[in-house]
Design an enzyme around this catalytic site. Structure first.
Site, PDB file in Angstrom:
ATOM      1  N   GLU A 113       0.996  -1.134   0.318  1.00  0.00           N
ATOM      2  CA  GLU A 113       0.430   0.605  -0.050  1.00  0.00           C
ATOM      3  C   GLU A 113       0.723   1.443  -0.082  1.00  0.00           C
ATOM      4  OE1 GLU A 113      -3.721   0.162   3.062  1.00  0.00           O
ATOM      5  OE2 GLU A 113      -2.763  -1.388   3.236  1.00  0.00           O
ATOM      6  N   ARG A 133       0.941   5.318  11.303  1.00  0.00           N
ATOM      7  CA  ARG A 133       1.385   3.869  11.170  1.00  0.00           C
ATOM      8  C   ARG A 133       0.886   2.905  10.629  1.00  0.00           C
ATOM      9  NH1 ARG A 133      -5.676   3.152  12.659  1.00  0.00           N
ATOM     10  NH2 ARG A 133      -7.199   3.769  10.843  1.00  0.00           N
ATOM     11  N   GLU A 163      -7.044   0.986  15.862  1.00  0.00           N
ATOM     12  CA  GLU A 163      -7.510   0.035  15.691  1.00  0.00           C
ATOM     13  C   GLU A 163      -5.827  -1.069  15.724  1.00  0.00           C
ATOM     14  OE1 GLU A 163      -7.062  -1.454  12.374  1.00  0.00           O
ATOM     15  OE2 GLU A 163      -7.019  -3.237  13.013  1.00  0.00           O
ATOM     16  N   SER A 188      -7.783  -7.178  13.884  1.00  0.00           N
ATOM     17  CA  SER A 188      -9.333  -7.046  13.044  1.00  0.00           C
ATOM     18  C   SER A 188      -9.667  -8.035  12.746  1.00  0.00           C
ATOM     19  CB  SER A 188      -8.859  -6.192  11.789  1.00  0.00           C
ATOM     20  OG  SER A 188     -10.402  -6.426  10.774  1.00  0.00           O
ATOM     21  N   ARG A 231       2.189  -1.839  16.261  1.00  0.00           N
ATOM     22  CA  ARG A 231       0.718  -0.331  16.615  1.00  0.00           C
ATOM     23  C   ARG A 231       0.443  -1.172  18.440  1.00  0.00           C
ATOM     24  NH1 ARG A 231      -3.536  -0.432  12.082  1.00  0.00           N
ATOM     25  NH2 ARG A 231      -2.011   0.062  10.527  1.00  0.00           N
TER      26      ARG A 231
END
Lengths: 476, 476
Positions: B250, B256, B399, B402, B450
């Site tokens: 990406e 983050r 977050e 997930s 994270r």
């Protein structure tokens, strides 16, 4: 027996026990195909694990979810073997108060490998049930037995293959190898690090490396975490380890090479002598062997049923031979080789057998390899210019670890790289890492799949890799 | 003070204390640059760790190896701060019986970040030594102090940066996160698995995936181990976890996102309701938080000195809100959003603050996301066609996990993939995995960097990745 799990019938599922005699089936509410579990309810029902079904549970009613391992109908009875991972139990569905002949027929027709929910009473077996792990008891299915019917099974699929007791045991034991490796090192004061797998330059000269396209440029997959482990030592982490994938673009199609495998890597600063590190690594392996023999005896025996082998033997402290001692043993056995020649795979195996005969150990260290056969960053032996401060470790005559004291002096490192004809530009970043003050250090990398394979006496590393990758295999 | 470690002078090293007054230096044997440690000898000398230098060692003679953190000469004295990872101590070299003025000058001229070996006597400090971790004692260097001088240091280099107390503490704590994650799951009966990173097909449709050249063909880097975790569930491993690199091509340049990060992944078969899995995952995170607060208090405080933040708060059992409750809280705070709209990053953060105010927790679960915003393999909610059996977990409003109940029925999976417009050919292998009987299962993936970042209240994921990778960074 309604389904607990998937089948390919989507939303239009219907019971499969609609045969002509359904009308007079007094047990028709007790079996069939259930609706897919979509987390609609949270019943109080307790599912008992098959391995917990022992004589202590005799005469208790229990619910069990398992795979149909085998099924055999015989008149008014159907014998099922239900399996859960490494454990299995015989279950009996018999025409009587709780089961109709239709229910027995339904049970007998369930496809193997289906997942079923069964309720029954645990009964003491009349005689030991051969072929089952739970030999003292059997399960008398008595009401609301429920099952799902699956699609055709294909036994050549890895998923199915991984369900066998042998595979279950192999990979439970492999999980144990990782656990024991880390447990031991954390107790010894090591820190776990995470090193990048996408790297900008091929650290060891560029051969055997996979290329990745990285946005508008390209990058490589790390052939080992060595540079990053060493950088952590230079950054004062003192003792580090990591567990992660290692990539080798070697077109080697042998029983012990993979293009992607799991490396258990160690790097450690030492005070005066690299044997401080060798001792720590050897002790870590010994702790793994001991831990496996203590905690994974069931798994070792399960694998041994299909692949019998001698129990793995090791000494404490670990036997350490010098390279020239090994060469002498081989020569005595008739092998002709030079002092500075590397060991061929057959010679490694032969030496393993000679060491086993003489010292009764399957694990040993071969120290002080010829400098000429080791990578450029290997510290030369100060006592012998043809030798080096490097070592391999062997299990059952096959190499599972290669390691060395690394050169921590940038000038000596530059000289050695030049001597090996390596393009200094390509390894500039590596050499520069040592310009900020580096303590003396040594380390090594262990191949996880090889340790599992050789500890269990298996003969192909693909048996100990869940989804092996080699030059010809990329799936599943 | 002879060298314990590297410098760039190769084999022609010579002492650097040759000044004009060398002739009348009565301490000239007591300092200088040592020869490189090449594992020539194994002296009996014990090197004491700086963290162990406390009042209990007062008046003892000790050898210490450390980095020169700071040095300050003042007349006939030189004050050094010696550092070892997170710990440091003040050392004093003073002209007198054991040290000459040349030796003091030599000490004062050692480059910062050099590694030195020092012998001295531990003395009770007259007053607390500010700025050092060992505040009650100092080290009086008295004989055979020896040091190495380094090349120029470059403080913009990651190796140097990782030597700071803050970095040392961050990565020790991160090692603890991994350790606690695995420790907890092994106690819960999970098996650790190793999944391949080189895969033949891009599992989730093909976007954001890195391409690798693989011998004569090409392959991809796995965006997550999800397919392989699910295959292990289909192969009856029941409860599995893995820790390993995850790759995302990406082009996201945010605080983050990384292109390579470490995933802590869980997958688990359940009996009746996916909340069985949610509870296990949430408890695993709670055990991590508790373990960090119990075992890593020193590290938390070290990081807090440079980056102060409120201690991390959590509830037991973990707070679980439904998505629509979250939406209602946001609307009450003035946010306009639809029932089936996903949460934007600012709204996630705002909701985090609202939850903290109302429930006093930094950690919570948001359950039952709209079906429309989740991947095709997410199990629909049987009670509400617009909702799904899926969840995210948040730390300080961001977050970190997930997850979902996955569809284990190939027909429903096919329908959902078609609904999402996904090319069925590309995911055939994935769908086929469920044709051999799959138990109901759920899972999730946690981002290690994270968790470390948000537990410590840091603001950039690059602070918690040793060698971060993003679209613009591939080195070191």
């Amino acid at each position: 027996m309604p389904s607990a799990a998937s089948r390919g019938q989507g939303h239009d599922r219907r019971p499969e026990n609609e045969d002509s005699s359904a009308a007079d089936d007094y047990a028709k509410e007790r079996y069939g195909v259930s609706s897919m579990i979509q987390s609609q309810e949270k019943p109080d029902r307790v599912l008992v694990r098959i391995k917990d079904l022992t004589l202590e549970k005799a005469d208790q009613e229990v619910w069990v979810r398992g795979r149909i391992h085998t099924s055999r109908a015989k008149g008014k009875q159907c014998f099922l073997v239900l399996r859960q991972q490494q454990f299995n139990i015989q279950a009996l569905v018999a025409v009587g108060q709780h089961a109709s002949k239709q229910m027995v027929k339904f049970a007998a027709n369930i496809t193997k490998e289906s997942i079923v929910d069964v309720e029954g009473v645990v009964r003491k077996a009349f005689q030991k049930v051969g072929g089952c792990t739970q030999q003292d008891v059997e399960l008398h299915v008595q009401r609301d037995g429920r099952a799902t019917v699956n699609q055709d099974t294909r036994l050549d699929n890895r998923i199915i293959d991984l369900r066998t007791s042998t595979s279950q045991a192999i990979f439970c034991l492999q999980s144990g190898v990782c656990q024991l490796f880390r447990e031991t090192l954390i107790r010894k004061g090591f820190v776990e690090i995470q090193t990048p797998k996408i790297i900008s330059a091929a650290s060891e000269g560029g051969a055997n490396v996979f290329t990745v396209s990285y946005f508008k440029t390209s990058a490589y997959l790390a052939q080992s975490p060595q540079l990053y482990k060493q950088m952590c030592i230079c950054a004062d982490f003192d003792k580090v380890f990591c567990v992660g994938p290692v990539f080798r673009a070697e077109d080697s199609n042998t029983h012990r090479h993979l293009t992607e495998f799991v490396g258990l890597d160690i790097e450690m600063a030492f005070n005066y002598h690299y044997h401080e590190v060798v001792d720590e690594i050897a002790d870590t392996l010994v702790q793994i062997f001991k831990g496996l023999q203590e905690r994974f005896q069931t798994e070792i025996q399960t694998v041994g049923k299909q692949f019998p082998c001698e129990p793995f033997k090791f000494l404490e402290p670990t036997l350490r031979l010098e390279y020239q001692e090994g060469v002498a043993m081989l020569r005595e056995a008739g092998v002709e080789m030079g002092d500075e020649e590397d060991l061929s795979t057959p010679n490694e195996k032969l030496l393993g057998r000679l060491v086993k005969e003489k010292y009764d150990t399957d694990f040993y260290i071969l120290d002080k390899y010829p400098l000429a056969v080791r990578p450029f960053y290997t510290m030369p032996d100060p006592a012998n210019p043809k030798s080096s401060n490097s070592y391999d470790m062997f299990m059952r005559g096959e190499e599972i670890l290669s390691g060395a004291q690394r050169i921590h002096d940038p000038q000596l490192l530059t000289e050695r790289a030049k001597h090996h004809g390596i393009d200094l530009e390509k390894i500039k970043a590596y050499i520069d890492s040592f310009r900020f003050g580096a303590p003396p250090h040594a380390g090594g990398g262990i191949g996880l799949e090889r340790v599992t394979m050789l500890f269990l006496g298996l003969h192909n590393v693909r048996q100990t890799s869940m989804f092996p990758r080699d030059p010809k295999r990329l799936t599943p």
